[in-house]
Design a protein around this motif. Structure first.
Motif, mmCIF file in Angstrom:
data_model
loop_
_atom_site.group_PDB
_atom_site.id
_atom_site.type_symbol
_atom_site.label_atom_id
_atom_site.label_comp_id
_atom_site.label_asym_id
_atom_site.label_seq_id
_atom_site.Cartn_x
_atom_site.Cartn_y
_atom_site.Cartn_z
ATOM 1 N N MET A 201 -5.866 5.849 -4.306
ATOM 2 C CA MET A 201 -6.059 4.415 -4.304
ATOM 3 C C MET A 201 -6.352 3.762 -5.565
ATOM 4 O O MET A 201 -5.757 2.701 -5.874
ATOM 5 C CB MET A 201 -7.318 4.109 -3.230
ATOM 6 N N LEU B 159 -7.740 10.515 -1.746
ATOM 7 C CA LEU B 159 -7.263 9.295 -1.270
ATOM 8 C C LEU B 159 -8.228 8.363 -2.283
ATOM 9 O O LEU B 159 -7.807 7.318 -2.848
ATOM 10 C CB LEU B 159 -7.314 9.043 0.111
ATOM 11 N N ILE B 160 -9.632 8.279 -2.239
ATOM 12 C CA ILE B 160 -10.408 7.295 -2.842
ATOM 13 C C ILE B 160 -10.755 7.348 -4.103
ATOM 14 O O ILE B 160 -10.825 6.275 -4.772
ATOM 15 C CB ILE B 160 -11.936 7.468 -1.854
ATOM 16 N N GLN B 161 -10.770 8.639 -4.625
ATOM 17 C CA GLN B 161 -10.811 8.855 -5.788
ATOM 18 C C GLN B 161 -9.701 8.745 -6.937
ATOM 19 O O GLN B 161 -10.022 8.591 -8.078
ATOM 20 C CB GLN B 161 -11.865 10.111 -6.263
ATOM 21 N N THR C 108 0.616 -1.237 -0.070
ATOM 22 C CA THR C 108 -0.065 -0.144 -0.161
ATOM 23 C C THR C 108 0.777 1.312 0.023
ATOM 24 O O THR C 108 0.583 2.106 -0.685
ATOM 25 C CB THR C 108 -0.951 -0.116 1.200
ATOM 26 N N ARG D 121 -9.807 13.234 1.729
ATOM 27 C CA ARG D 121 -10.330 11.766 1.556
ATOM 28 C C ARG D 121 -10.783 11.549 0.264
ATOM 29 O O ARG D 121 -10.738 10.423 -0.184
ATOM 30 C CB ARG D 121 -11.583 12.061 2.793
ATOM 31 N N GLN D 122 -11.389 12.422 -0.361
ATOM 32 C CA GLN D 122 -11.883 12.163 -1.880
ATOM 33 C C GLN D 122 -10.522 11.898 -2.545
ATOM 34 O O GLN D 122 -10.706 11.232 -3.385
ATOM 35 C CB GLN D 122 -12.419 13.502 -2.328
#
Lengths: 265, 394
Positions: free
Chosen positions: B315, B310-312, B284, B307-308
């Motif tokens: 990651m 990281l996720i969109q 990771t 957060r956005q």
């Protein structure tokens, strides 16, 4: 060198090593420590064989097989990266990839019908499985050399043999050592399981503990094997770092290449 | 990068004899010379080796030998991967059916305890044919979907072979028949151990990896500790964990009720989980580190929150490397779960260690072959998934 010696990590390792030696030489002095793990007056220290003997045969089994695997694997990797062996290159890569999906314990179990019980089957399994990481790493080391270096060596009029011995192998050395480390770590773990096929080694203490439900045996066998594996692995990493320094790469051999971590066995 | 090996391949592009083919041909000759099947009067009696023509009716033996010789000739004479693949696969089929036929031919009508097993000649032949097939597959350079199809076809053929009853007289199947219920129960345990500990490692390891990526200070100590755990031999770690788990089971109210025991599945599961953390966390971190700064800056410029982003963005880009971690973990755990049987954790290791205890080769095979096949299949499937997931981003 001196600065290396006084780093906290090094001191911790020396202390752990000293404690290991103290325990192996005079285990009875630690009996009080392990006694709470026993019940019904069972002995806290394993005495059926001497722990020093078990440790030495364990290490000897791993050393012999890993050394043999290193010689054969490096030789094979050199062969398939020369023109004469080029036809075997693609297949040998595939075989190593497939072979590394084999669980080491399965290799150990399958070598018992061939070699019978005892050290023989353990050594065969360790040797066969040990070939894979060393071959793979040597192959990567020999086939990803900077082209400029190789061309310079040829331009200087080096023969193939000189180029191999003076340029290619020294440059690949950190990776080769890392491969040997992986083989040794897997070997130490597989040799522990080798006690179930009657090979003499530290697994005997754990097996005895499991059979007689004596937690003290299990813990002392487990801790001694674990500490040995960690110290030996660290030792190889230090050698790899040294080889990388000689090679002129300051970063050294990375301890955690994501691709090469299948060490546990 | 031009590599030495590429140059070597070019130079050796047109030799007269295929050296690999010669090696395979020699192996086929050795296979024909060695005993093809072993006959034992009872399960653990010592066996008699029988060569191909003694182990099979003359016609069948001749057919098997003819296919093997054809594969031998192909290995030496033909360079076309499709030919080599076809003959290699045909040789594997002939060996498999031949072994089954030997079982039927050699089992005496009056001795149900007699055991027939494939012998060294069979295994050397399988090895030679597998080399021919593998080499052909490498040369065909199959894409990820092609490899998945090849795996599915192989699996279907193996299932068909086992379901057809062609092997029902072989001792491996006899061992299975004697314990079919237990076999599937232990298979379930094995999968729960391997896949369950993987799932736990993903749930814990992914956030831990993200945390280690964000907090530089945490990264090195965490990876170092996980590295040390990874180095501890499995039997040692399984054993060491018995102590704390036994204590918890005895002293923490309710722990025993939810299945925590000093011995059995709990320490095995925990050990596999601990082994899985290093590849998960390290990959990771490496995957997130590999995301280019420009992309991260662009996402920030677009006003995405941490957060956005990281996720969109991060990651999905790190996915192939994270999947590689999952592949390492799954293959490793399928193998390590075999050792769990030593501490009463169940799994295929139950048969493997029973077989070792009784010196019953067939029982050893019954315990060793399923994890080997599972680990291989898991590696092929995940390698294909990794390749597909990486393609969208290139």
């Amino acid at each position: 060198m001196i600065r290396d010696l006084i780093r906290p990590g090094t001191i911790l390792r020396l202390v752990v090593f000293a404690a290991l030696i103290a325990f192996l030489l005079a285990p009875d002095r630690f009996a009080g420590l392990l006694a709470p793990l026993t019940s019904n007056g069972a002995p806290p220290i394993y005495h059926q064989s001497s722990l020093v003997d078990l440790t030495l045969s364990h290490l000897f089994t791993v050393a012999v097989s890993t050394l043999a695997a290193a010689i054969v694997a490096v030789g094979l990797a050199i062969f398939v990266t020369r023109p004469a062996g080029a036809e075997f290159l693609a297949l040998s890569r595939a075989v190593v990839n497939i072979g590394q999906t084999f669980p080491p314990v399965a290799v150990l179990a399958l070598s018992v019908p061939i070699m019978g019980f005892g050290e023989g089957s353990t050594r065969l399994a360790l040797f066969l499985y040990g070939l894979l990481p060393i071959f793979e790493n040597t192959l990567v080391g020999l086939s990803t050399l900077p082209p400029a270096v190789v061309e310079t060596a040829s331009a200087m009029g080096m023969t193939g043999r000189q180029r191999l011995l003076k340029v290619e192998l020294p440059l690949a050395m950190p990776l080769i050592v890392e491969g040997i480390r992986l083989s040794a770590v897997i070997g130490l773990a597989t040799a522990t399981i080798g006690s179930t096929v009657a090979a003499k080694g530290l697994g005997e203490v754990i097996v005895a503990g499991l059979l007689s439900n004596n937690l003290a045996f299990i813990v002392q066998g487990g801790v001694v094997t674990g500490v040995l594996a960690v110290l030996i692995s660290d030792g190889f990493q230090a050698v790899a770092r040294h080889a990388a320094k000689r090679r002129g790469v300051s970063s050294g051999a990375p301890p955690a290449e994501p691709d090469e971590q299948q060490a546990a066995a | 990068m031009t590599t030495l090996s590429d140059a070597a391949t070019d130079r050796a592009a047109t030799p007269r004899v295929d050296r690999l083919g010669v090696v395979i041909a020699i192996l086929v000759v050795v296979a024909l010379a060695l005993p093809f099947a072993t006959f034992r009067a009872t399960r653990i009696a010592s066996g008699t080796g029988l060569r191909l023509f003694d182990a099979l009716p003359a016609g069948t033996a001749a057919a098997v030998a003819a296919v093997l010789v054809a594969a031998l000739v192909t290995a030496v004479a033909s360079r076309r991967p499709t030919f080599r693949l076809a003959l290699g696969a045909l040789a594997l089929a002939a060996l498999a059916l031949g072994a089954g036929a030997a079982g039927a031919h050699l089992t005496p009508a009056d001795n149900p305890y007699a055991r027939i097993a494939p012998a060294s000649g069979f295994w050397v032949g399988v090895f030679a044919a597998a080399m021919l097939v593998t080499d052909a597959m490498v040369r065909l350079k199959l894409g990820p979907v092609g490899r998945l199809v090849a795996l599915a076809v192989t699996a279907a053929l193996v299932v068909a072979l086992l379901a057809s009853g062609a092997w029902s007289h072989l001792s491996l199947i006899a061992e299975y028949r004697n314990r079919a219920d237990v076999f599937w129960r232990e298979a379930g345990t094995h999968l729960v151990l391997a896949a369950g500990s993987l799932a736990a490692a993903v749930v814990i390891g992914l956030p831990l990896g993200v945390l280690a990526y964000r907090l530089r200070k945490l990264r090195d100590p965490l990876i170092n500790v996980l590295n040390i755990i990874q180095t501890i031999p499995s039997m040692a770690l399984f054993g060491i964990l018995i102590a704390p788990l036994g204590w918890i089971a005895a002293n923490v109210p309710g722990a025993h009720a939810i299945g925590i025991r000093g011995i059995g599945m709990a320490p095995a599961f925990l050990a596999l989980f601990l082994y899985s953390l290093l590849p998960m966390v390290a990959n990771t971190v490496v995957g997130l580190n590999g995301v280019s700064r420009a992309v991260v800056d662009a996402a920030r410029g677009m006003g995405l929150t941490d957060r956005q982003r990281l996720i969109q963005v991060e990651m999905p880009l790190a996915l192939p490397v994270i999947l590689t971690g999952i592949r390492i973990v799954l293959v490793q755990n399928i193998g390590l779960a075999t050792v769990a049987a030593l501490i009463g954790g169940g799994g295929f290791g139950v048969f493997l260690f029973q077989g070792l205890g009784q010196t019953a080769t067939d029982l050893i095979l019954l315990g060793a072959l399923p994890p080997v096949a599972l680990a291989f299949a898991a590696a092929v499937v995940l390698d294909a998934v990794i390749e597909i997931s990486g393609k969208g981003k290139a």
